[in-house]
Write an enzyme that holds these catalytic residues in place. Structure first.
Site, short mmCIF file in Angstrom:
data_model
loop_
_atom_site.label_atom_id
_atom_site.label_comp_id
_atom_site.label_asym_id
_atom_site.label_seq_id
_atom_site.Cartn_x
_atom_site.Cartn_y
_atom_site.Cartn_z
CG HIS A 165 -0.47 0.54 2.44
ND1 HIS A 165 0.57 -0.05 3.13
CD2 HIS A 165 -0.83 1.63 3.16
CE1 HIS A 165 0.81 0.65 4.24
NE2 HIS A 165 -0.01 1.66 4.27
CE1 TYR A 195 -1.60 5.83 6.84
CE2 TYR A 195 -2.93 4.52 5.30
CZ TYR A 195 -1.71 4.81 5.91
OH TYR A 195 -0.60 4.07 5.57
CG ASP A 225 -20.68 -25.72 23.10
OD1 ASP A 225 -19.96 -25.47 22.11
OD2 ASP A 225 -21.91 -25.55 23.10
#
Length: 850
Positions: free
Chosen positions: A223, A277, A577
């Site tokens: 990136h 960003y 479980d």
């Protein structure tokens, strides 16, 4: 930090001295481990990995509790260390859909304990970030403890504070694995014998795993990031660029490490609508982009450092910055930044890079002990944001057997390295799925979203029948599992008055057919494909003693008996479980759920079994039909000579019978709270089993039933789902499962469970129902009392049999009493709700015992 040669022997070797490796070593020594050696192929502390090319931005909020908790722990740890800039973080909205998403951010942050999350108006955003064009945004989400870590300074701090020994410029050439155990790490500077080894090589994770014969699904992806020349708009900000890496050995372009070490003075920001960003680096501005086509890197082609090249950095590809190549974005990174931050439009760039980091097929980290090699641990696919937390979790797991943070045990089902299905290690698969996760990093992913690639990898014997019945397939563990069937669309009209509409976000990818299948099963009979569930055969002369040791319940049972039990870790947390079936004196069948259950639970049993006990995970070896509903006995009796009456085949019993010509292990158990059976048969008989039941049940209006109906039916009965309601972060007493524990037996986790019982159980699971709404509550949304968060939604659905919206939550004991009024926040709305006793449906078990 050492300049001498690595030792010939050490207890623990950590491979990789980046953010994760240093965190693991620091936390191991903090917990008392004395003989820890860390090695890295690069110089120290600037190793050449992603830890030193990353801008260090930390946004903590995630829909995942463990991701949020790990991030917050990281921010507190590094803040106390003085290597974290707590400048706050602001996520911007440039669309109404994103504003809705930011409201979810506030709800997740509230649920998971992040301090003071806040929605901001456009004017409030620009008070914090004056360079943002106010006309381009609708608002923002502000998290005041977000910020940025100084990567190089943090690595130096870890190395100084840890009593581990660190060795740079040390290339791992092999892992000596013999007899299923790791014996040594072989390097170009000598062999290091060891008892255990941690892989913290991130970008090189696949290659490291290959040295041990493991196919780890770790996909490297590029990136982009740029840093401008100094800007007039930031001229008042001080800068130390030029001095940050003085005296350090830096591979490749020194400017990258130099600028990444320069901290922000303003909140870090991101524009997720355009996959961007940003943060300031003193008087310059850094801008990062996921806004381009996925640039996958062959995991075998990561390479090494050189004077000209940092191994985890590729050359900047300008076309991916200036042209719109992301298939879900209309604008290029530069165009979107120019609109959002107009001052950047004509700026020159001092630094450019295509940095590499990694993704797994589901986008989550790969943490914990590997299954195939004892003593070999994984700490992979972890970013700076979560590195401190996962280092602590992994160290606790290694030292004490319990993955935890100081706040308590954590849920590991979604991060466990053993969760990946058998096909996940095929390179094309995990590279493609990693690419998809990269593409989705800043996308708004719809509830129950399904991938469209690499489908039909695993299908049940009923697959073609299900296709003919119009099955809507969801993928689970690679299996194609029907969520509902178009064949049942006629049932919607039959039950229309009992199926409320679900609008908005809660209704996306949800069909009213799921509700109709639920109601039909309660009144008639349905067939549910349980092939994703797995059987584990436990056999041998010591099988009973072994299961008695690992099961929380008493499994000294007669042949033909069935017992519900739990597997616990040393801290009393719920590993699984299970249903235990005794088929013969020395033969048991243990059944567990789908998804990642076969890998995690089956491997755990294998690891703990003595040589006198054989454990065989039959994932795909058996196929199973859940035959449920009040007419299920009538249908089954038509197909078998066996006595399936209530007296002849009681609840929680098993028989080996024939259904038509098909040999079946029939269990009288039901996960939906109705009369019914699980019919387990060898896979090759599956198609015939389906046909036999289907043909004999036509006059009974037998219907296929999908996973959507199962979800709402099991919540009405209060049946737990591992990985959702129960996990390693809860014990059986908190989870309302004391009946699955026999304290008169000795089992793993008993001592911790007794201590918890003696100390008092402060938190308990409980159902709640909405007072005046039929909306479905979504997981991760806060449960409030007097405006304060006391829990969050574990799972929610509409209970079509009881006519109420149900959510399950853990709350402090003082709020767990039935009748307590609470509120739930979901999708920006606040709903009144009431704590209820469980089960909500058929509390006397009249239906299931008929």
């Amino acid at each position: 930090m050492s300049t001498s040669d690595p030792p010939e022997r050490t207890e623990t070797v950590v491979i990789g001295a980046g953010a994760v490796g240093c965190s693991v070593a620091y936390h191991l020594t903090e917990l008392g481990a004395e003989d820890v050696t860390v090695i890295d192929q690069g110089p120290l502390p600037v190793t050449g990995g992603s830890s030193v090319h990353a801008p260090g931005i930390m946004f903590q909020t995630s829909p995942s509790k463990i991701q949020t908790k790990a991030a917050h722990y990281t921010s507190r740890l590094l803040s106390d260390a003085g290597v974290y800039d707590e400048v706050g973080g602001i996520e911007l909205a440039r669309s109404e859909e994103r504003m809705d998403f930011l409201r979810r951010r506030v709800e997740w942050a509230t649920s998971y304990g992040l301090p003071e999350p806040e929605l901001l108006s456009p004017e409030e955003v620009t008070e914090h970030l004056p360079m943002v064009n106010e006309d381009e945004i609708l608002g923002g989400y502000y998290s005041p403890t977000d910020g940025r870590v100084d990567g190089i300074a943090a690595l130096q701090w870890y190395m100084q504070e840890s009593s581990a020994d660190f060795y740079g410029d040390t290339q791992v050439t092999d892992l000596d694995v013999e007899g299923g155990e790791v014996n040594a790490v072989v390097t170009d500077r000598g062999r290091i014998d060891c008892d255990r080894c941690v892989m913290a090589t991130n970008n090189w994770g696949y290659q490291t795993g290959q040295l041990a014969g493991l196919d780890l699904p770790i996909a490297p992806v590029e990136h982009q990031y740029v840093v401008t020349e100094p800007m007039e708009e930031l001229s008042d900000e001080e800068t130390a660029v030029g001095d940050n890496t003085t005296g350090l050995d830096v591979p490749g372009d020194r400017d990258i490490a130099e600028y990444m070490s320069e901290g922000p003075t303003r909140p870090v920001g991101r524009d997720q609508d355009n996959s961007l960003y940003f943060r300031n680096h003193g008087d310059a501005l850094g801008m990062g982009s996921y806004n381009h086509e996925t640039l996958s890197v062959d995991p075998d082609d990561m390479g090494e450092n050189s004077e000209e090249r940092q191994a985890s950095v590729r050359g900047f590809t300008e076309e991916h910055w200036t042209k719109p190549t992301h298939r879900n974005r209309e604008k290029s990174a530069k165009q979107a930044f120019d609109e959002l931050l107009p001052a950047t439009e004509d700026q020159e760039y001092a630094v450019t890079e295509n940095g590499i980091f990694v993704f797994t097929p589901d986008g989550m980290p790969a943490v914990g002990p590997t299954a195939a090699v004892d003593g070999l641990w994984s700490g992979l696919a972890i970013w700076w944001t979560h590195s401190g937390g996962y280092g602590r979790i992994l160290a606790e797991w290694m030292e004490n057997g319990v993955p935890r943070l100081p706040s308590g045990p954590v849920d590991t089902g979604g991060i466990h390295v053993q969760r990946f299905e058998p096909h996940a290690g095929e390179k094309d698969f995990f590279v493609d799925r990693g690419a998809k996760r990269y593409e989705q990093v800043y996308s708004i992913v719809e509830p129950r979203w399904q991938p469209d690639d690499h489908r039909t990898l695993r299908t049940s014997p009923f697959y073609h029948q299900q296709q003919e019945l119009g099955a809507e397939f969801y993928q689970s563990g690679g299996w194609e599992s029907p969520q509902y069937y178009e064949e049942n669309a006629d049932l919607v009209e039959r039950y229309a008055d009992r199926i409320p509409e679900q609008d908005g976000w809660q209704g996306i990818n949800r069909s009213p057919i799921e509700a109709a299948e639920h109601l039909h099963t309660r009144e008639n009979v349905s067939m549910f494909d349980m092939t994703t569930f797995s059987s584990i055969m436990v056999e041998g002369s010591d099988a009973e003693a072994f299961l008695q040791r690992v099961c929380s319940n008493d499994v000294e049972i007669d042949v033909g008996q069935v017992r519900y039990s739990l597997l616990l870790n040393e801290g009393g947390g719920i590993l699984a479980d299970i249903t235990v079936v005794r088929l013969d004196d020395d033969e048991y069948m243990v059944t567990t759920g789908g998804g990642n259950s076969p890998q995690i639970h089956g491997n755990w049993l294998k690891e703990h079994a003595p040589e006198t006990v054989s454990v065989t995970v039959e994932e795909g070896g058996k196929t199973t039909i859940g035959l449920w509903g009040p007419k299920s006995r009538l249908l089954l009796q038509r197909c078998t000579d066996a006595d399936v009456s209530n007296s002849g085949f009681p609840y929680f019993r098993a028989k080996q019978i024939y259904v038509g010509e098909v040999p079946v292990i029939a269990l009288r158990v039901s996960y939906v709270g109705e009369l019914g059976w699980e019919l387990w048969a060898p896979t090759e008989y599956g198609q015939k089993l389906w046909e036999t039941l289907w043909e004999e049940g036509q006059d009974l209006d037998v219907r296929p039933m999908g996973g959507g109906a199962l979800s709402s039916m099991r919540l009405e009965k209060g049946y737990r789902l591992w990985g959702t309601d129960i996990d390693t972060d809860s014990n059986p007493l908190e989870a309302g499962l004391p009946f699955a524990v026999d304290m008169d037996t000795d089992f793993i986790g008993k001592e911790a469970l007794q201590a918890a019982k003696d100390a008092g159980i402060d938190n308990r699971i409980t159902p709640l129902t909405l007072d005046d709404s039929t909306d479905i509550m979504l997981s991760g949304r806060p449960v409030l009392k007097d405006g304060e968060a006391i829990g969050y939604v574990q799972a929610g659905d509409f209970g079509y049999s009881i006519g109420e919206s149900i959510a399950y939550t853990y709350v402090p004991d003082e709020y767990a009493e039935a009748g307590t009024s609470v509120q739930v926040q979901c999708e920006g709305e606040t709903y009144d709700a009431t704590i209820r006793d469980e089960p909500l449906f058929d509390p006397g078990r009249d239906k299931i015992l008929r």
